[in-house]
Enzyme design. Structure first.
Site, PDB file in Angstrom:
ATOM      1  N   ASP A  99       0.782  -1.248  -0.147  1.00  0.00           N
ATOM      2  CA  ASP A  99       0.234   0.216  -0.037  1.00  0.00           C
ATOM      3  C   ASP A  99       1.319   1.188  -0.107  1.00  0.00           C
ATOM      4  O   ASP A  99       1.822   1.765   0.555  1.00  0.00           O
ATOM      5  CB  ASP A  99      -1.145  -0.351   0.884  1.00  0.00           C
ATOM      6  CG  ASP A  99      -1.952   0.953   1.062  1.00  0.00           C
ATOM      7  OD1 ASP A  99      -2.568   0.993   0.527  1.00  0.00           O
ATOM      8  OD2 ASP A  99      -1.147   1.921   1.954  1.00  0.00           O
ATOM      9  N   GLU A 137       1.427  -0.443  -5.114  1.00  0.00           N
ATOM     10  CA  GLU A 137       0.415   0.815  -5.174  1.00  0.00           C
ATOM     11  C   GLU A 137       1.011   1.958  -5.581  1.00  0.00           C
ATOM     12  O   GLU A 137       1.826   2.729  -4.801  1.00  0.00           O
ATOM     13  CB  GLU A 137      -0.554   0.969  -4.152  1.00  0.00           C
ATOM     14  CG  GLU A 137      -1.502   1.690  -4.531  1.00  0.00           C
ATOM     15  CD  GLU A 137      -2.053   2.938  -3.569  1.00  0.00           C
ATOM     16  OE1 GLU A 137      -3.212   2.875  -4.050  1.00  0.00           O
ATOM     17  OE2 GLU A 137      -1.385   2.616  -2.838  1.00  0.00           O
TER      18      GLU A 137
HETATM   19  C1  ARE Z   1      -8.772   8.854   6.790  1.00  0.00           C
HETATM   20  C2  ARE Z   1      -9.186   9.681   6.158  1.00  0.00           C
HETATM   21  C3  ARE Z   1      -8.338  11.384   5.889  1.00  0.00           C
HETATM   22  C4  ARE Z   1      -7.702  11.555   7.273  1.00  0.00           C
HETATM   23  C5  ARE Z   1      -6.359  10.213   7.515  1.00  0.00           C
HETATM   24  C6  ARE Z   1      -5.901  10.257   8.303  1.00  0.00           C
HETATM   25  O1  ARE Z   1     -10.290  10.127   5.336  1.00  0.00           O
HETATM   26  O2  ARE Z   1      -9.345  13.241   6.091  1.00  0.00           O
HETATM   27  O3  ARE Z   1      -6.885  12.773   7.252  1.00  0.00           O
HETATM   28  O4  ARE Z   1      -8.169   9.352   7.511  1.00  0.00           O
HETATM   29  O5  ARE Z   1      -6.727   9.862   9.936  1.00  0.00           O
HETATM   30  C7  ARE Z   1      -7.910   5.001   2.713  1.00  0.00           C
HETATM   31  C8  ARE Z   1      -8.698   6.353   2.735  1.00  0.00           C
HETATM   32  C9  ARE Z   1      -8.479   7.620   2.780  1.00  0.00           C
HETATM   33  C10 ARE Z   1      -7.909   7.437   4.527  1.00  0.00           C
HETATM   34  C11 ARE Z   1      -6.828   6.493   4.978  1.00  0.00           C
HETATM   35  C12 ARE Z   1      -6.882   5.867   6.369  1.00  0.00           C
HETATM   36  O6  ARE Z   1      -8.674   6.200   0.558  1.00  0.00           O
HETATM   37  O7  ARE Z   1      -9.765   7.699   3.389  1.00  0.00           O
HETATM   38  O8  ARE Z   1      -7.805   8.638   5.196  1.00  0.00           O
HETATM   39  O9  ARE Z   1      -7.311   4.831   4.041  1.00  0.00           O
HETATM   40  O10 ARE Z   1      -7.968   5.614   7.428  1.00  0.00           O
HETATM   41  C13 ARE Z   1      -2.961   8.852  -3.049  1.00  0.00           C
HETATM   42  C14 ARE Z   1      -1.649   7.674  -2.853  1.00  0.00           C
HETATM   43  C15 ARE Z   1      -2.381   6.395  -2.230  1.00  0.00           C
HETATM   44  C16 ARE Z   1      -3.472   6.038  -1.645  1.00  0.00           C
HETATM   45  C17 ARE Z   1      -4.591   7.762  -2.405  1.00  0.00           C
HETATM   46  C18 ARE Z   1      -5.989   7.393  -1.214  1.00  0.00           C
HETATM   47  O11 ARE Z   1      -0.329   7.470  -4.111  1.00  0.00           O
HETATM   48  O12 ARE Z   1      -1.394   5.660  -2.089  1.00  0.00           O
HETATM   49  O13 ARE Z   1      -4.471   7.986  -2.059  1.00  0.00           O
HETATM   50  N1  ARE Z   1      -4.315   4.702  -1.635  1.00  0.00           N
HETATM   51  C19 ARE Z   1      -3.595   4.162  -0.117  1.00  0.00           C
HETATM   52  C20 ARE Z   1      -5.101   3.129  -0.230  1.00  0.00           C
HETATM   53  C21 ARE Z   1      -5.701   3.763  -0.189  1.00  0.00           C
HETATM   54  C22 ARE Z   1      -5.597   4.585   1.801  1.00  0.00           C
HETATM   55  C23 ARE Z   1      -4.110   4.475   1.755  1.00  0.00           C
HETATM   56  C24 ARE Z   1      -3.527   4.223   0.154  1.00  0.00           C
HETATM   57  C25 ARE Z   1      -3.555   5.065   2.791  1.00  0.00           C
HETATM   58  O14 ARE Z   1      -5.728   2.257  -2.048  1.00  0.00           O
HETATM   59  O15 ARE Z   1      -7.717   3.069   0.032  1.00  0.00           O
HETATM   60  O16 ARE Z   1      -6.426   5.512   2.426  1.00  0.00           O
HETATM   61  O17 ARE Z   1      -3.200   3.704   3.670  1.00  0.00           O
HETATM   62  C26 ARE Z   1      -3.746  11.281  -7.325  1.00  0.00           C
HETATM   63  C27 ARE Z   1      -2.048  11.103  -7.250  1.00  0.00           C
HETATM   64  C28 ARE Z   1      -2.417  10.120  -5.800  1.00  0.00           C
HETATM   65  C29 ARE Z   1      -3.199  10.184  -5.385  1.00  0.00           C
HETATM   66  C30 ARE Z   1      -4.846  10.801  -5.707  1.00  0.00           C
HETATM   67  C31 ARE Z   1      -5.575  10.756  -4.483  1.00  0.00           C
HETATM   68  O18 ARE Z   1      -4.146  10.021  -7.860  1.00  0.00           O
HETATM   69  O19 ARE Z   1      -1.217  11.020  -8.260  1.00  0.00           O
HETATM   70  O20 ARE Z   1      -0.895   9.657  -6.103  1.00  0.00           O
HETATM   71  O21 ARE Z   1      -3.528   8.488  -4.598  1.00  0.00           O
HETATM   72  O22 ARE Z   1      -4.498  11.742  -6.154  1.00  0.00           O
HETATM   73  O23 ARE Z   1      -4.906  11.882  -3.458  1.00  0.00           O
END
Ligand code: ARE
Ligand code: CA
Length: 462
Positions: free
Chosen positions: A197, A234
């Site tokens: 992740d 990822e």
């Molecule tokens: C939650 C709350 C937040 C709070 C945080 C901490 O929503 O408001 O600040 O908790 O308390 C998932 C959810 C998030 C959640 C997080 C932790 O989606 O909402 O936050 O869990 O509970 C980027 C990253 C990529 C990431 C995506 C979501 O690069 O790695 O954002 N994806 C993975 C998982 C998610 C997960 C996380 C990472 C965290 O698949 O499910 O988040 O572990 C462009 C950029 C991308 C960027 C994208 C979105 O496309 O190129 O890099 O992706 O925008 O910002």
């Protein structure tokens, strides 16, 4: 890190938020017989619990420790699942959240019994244990508020806090040892690989140094001696920032999110299907590309959602998944989760935090024929490609042939690449068939709006 360890099978399914007991039963009941390589499971480690947000699915992306205790079940249930799936030849891949621990400002006691405190400057995770010195120092992060906010700067992306999540300092041997210890624990149980992740937010050399500490997979779980953990990372690269998927080729496969946009575009406009894999776009080479029609984030509008096809348009979705499985690019994953009306909503529950059992309906089926098609034609390339803007067809070497009609009907004489004979369509369970002549051509007729697809294999797909 490149072999998924499933005897050359080609398709993984993500059973998002499923409980371990349900996954074990699904391996035995359905996935083994249908030819699935394995299952991506939700993060199995101890995580925060957020009643104030109605127990959202994303609480599992905030680790508290590497104890195997999660919303999907206990350590004993996890081990039982891995062993039962392995014994029917279906592998388990863990979603590994190791870029960070919980969000800042969070504290409490998690369900596995470990306490945590990320209030203020505290970074206490005694269940690992991690403390403040194991998190990326503030002076390494060039953003004003300490959070990731500039995707054009690798130090910002990798050293700052992703959506406020406390960022582990992967340069430290101590952190590398702890993360490798978690992975080695999974390996000993018989897990075949991991999704890393937020790999985009980790330095490639830190991932590499961590993976260099891993042991081989255990032979007592059916892995040949010397087998290595499968890794897919990822990395969301949509040509919109400084970080490129190819920086991660040395440590495994990479998620190819441009494929999601491309297949969506192609299903809307069949003409575009001819040009799906575009290296001019910088898409990952085929033996590193991990592809999917949609994922758990973008089907909910998280993580760069928007222009993807999801279950919300079922006819388009069937075509997108069918085409993805029929074509020859990358390693494929299909998605299986639960119905939602709100993008934060957790899985079906028995009230509160406890996840409900999955109910299996009478027909229980989901795309088995597809998985068999992809496995049967592995190693062949797409040939005899034909596309008239309303229908598309191609052969996979001399092993398979695929056709799909956007409006539900087509009738065309086409080269199939197959030896002469009669071949039955796996999509309608062999109710229809095609007759291939000595010159390899056949009359291809489709007349079905809901299921506008045909696929046949030489010698049968299953
Ligand atoms: C939650 C709350 C937040 C709070 C945080 C901490 O929503 O408001 O600040 O908790 O308390 C998932 C959810 C998030 C959640 C997080 C932790 O989606 O909402 O936050 O869990 O509970 C980027 C990253 C990529 C990431 C995506 C979501 O690069 O790695 O954002 N994806 C993975 C998982 C998610 C997960 C996380 C990472 C965290 O698949 O499910 O988040 O572990 C462009 C950029 C991308 C960027 C994208 C979105 O496309 O190129 O890099 O992706 O925008 O910002
Ligand atoms: Ca980081």
């Amino acid at each position: 890190f490149y072999d998924p360890n499933c005897n050359g099978k080609q398709v993984m399914v993500h059973l998002f938020e499923w409980k371990w007991t349900d996954i074990a039963a699904e391996c035995e009941r359905y996935l083994a017989g249908a030819g699935f390589c394995g299952v991506q499971v939700s993060p199995p480690m101890e995580h925060v619990i957020l009643p104030e947000n109605n127990y959202p699915w994303w609480q599992r992306y905030q680790p508290v420790s590497y104890k195997l205790y999660s919303r999907s079940g206990s350590e004993a249930e996890f081990i039982d699942m891995v062993h039962r799936c392995n014994s029917v030849g279906v592998r388990i891949y863990v979603d590994a959240v190791v870029n960070h621990m919980t969000g800042t400002g969070r504290s409490g006691i998690a369900d596995g019994g470990s306490s945590y405190n990320a209030n203020g400057d505290a970074r206490d995770f005694p269940g690992v244990p991690y403390s403040a010195e194991h998190f990326t120092p503030r002076d390494q992060c060039p953003s004003g508020d300490g959070n990731v906010n500039d995707y054009s700067n690798p130090s910002n992306v990798r050293n700052c806090y992703l959506v406020g999540l406390t960022d582990l300092y992967g340069k430290l041997d101590y952190v590398r040892e702890k993360v490798a210890g978690y992975f080695n624990q999974l390996i000993q149980i018989g897990v075949a690989g991991i999704r890393i992740d937020a790999a985009k937010h980790m330095w490639p050399e830190d991932i590499s140094a961590t993976l260099s500490r891993l042991t081989d997979l255990p032979t007592d779980q059916g892995f040949p001696a010397g087998s290595k953990f499968y890794v897919f990372q990822e990395v969301i690269d949509q040509n919109d920032g400084a970080i490129k998927v190819d920086e991660y080729y040395n440590t495994g496969y990479v998620t190819e999110f441009r494929y999601c946009s491309k297949i969506a575009w192609g299903i809307k406009d069949y003409g575009q299907l001819s040009n799906l894999i575009d290296y001019g776009w910088g898409m990952a080479r085929s033996d590193r590309a991990f592809i999917f029609t949609d994922n758990h984030d973008n089907q909910r509008g998280h993580g760069g959602g928007g222009n993807v096809i999801t279950h919300e348009s079922p006819r388009d979705y069937k075509q997108a998944v069918a085409y993805t499985l029929a074509q020859d690019y990358g390693f494929t994953r299909i998605m299986s989760s639960y119905y939602f009306t709100n993008t934060d909503q957790g899985p079906p529950s028995n009230g509160g935090y406890s996840t409900a059992d999955v109910i299996i309906n009478g027909d229980g089926s989901c795309g088995g024929g597809w998985v068999e098609f992809r496995n049967a034609v592995v190693g062949t390339s797409m040939e005899n490609y034909w596309n008239n803007g309303n229908a598309v067809a191609f052969s996979r070497g001399n092993k398979g042939f695929f056709a799909m009609a956007k409006q539900g009907s087509m009738s065309e004489s086409l080269q199939t690449g197959l030896p002469a004979g009669s071949y039955c369509n796996i999509i309608d369970d062999c109710a229809s068939s095609i007759q291939v002549g000595a010159d390899g051509t056949a009359q291809i007729s489709i007349n079905n709006y809901e299921e506008p697809i045909l696929a046949v294999c030489a010698g049968g797909c299953g």
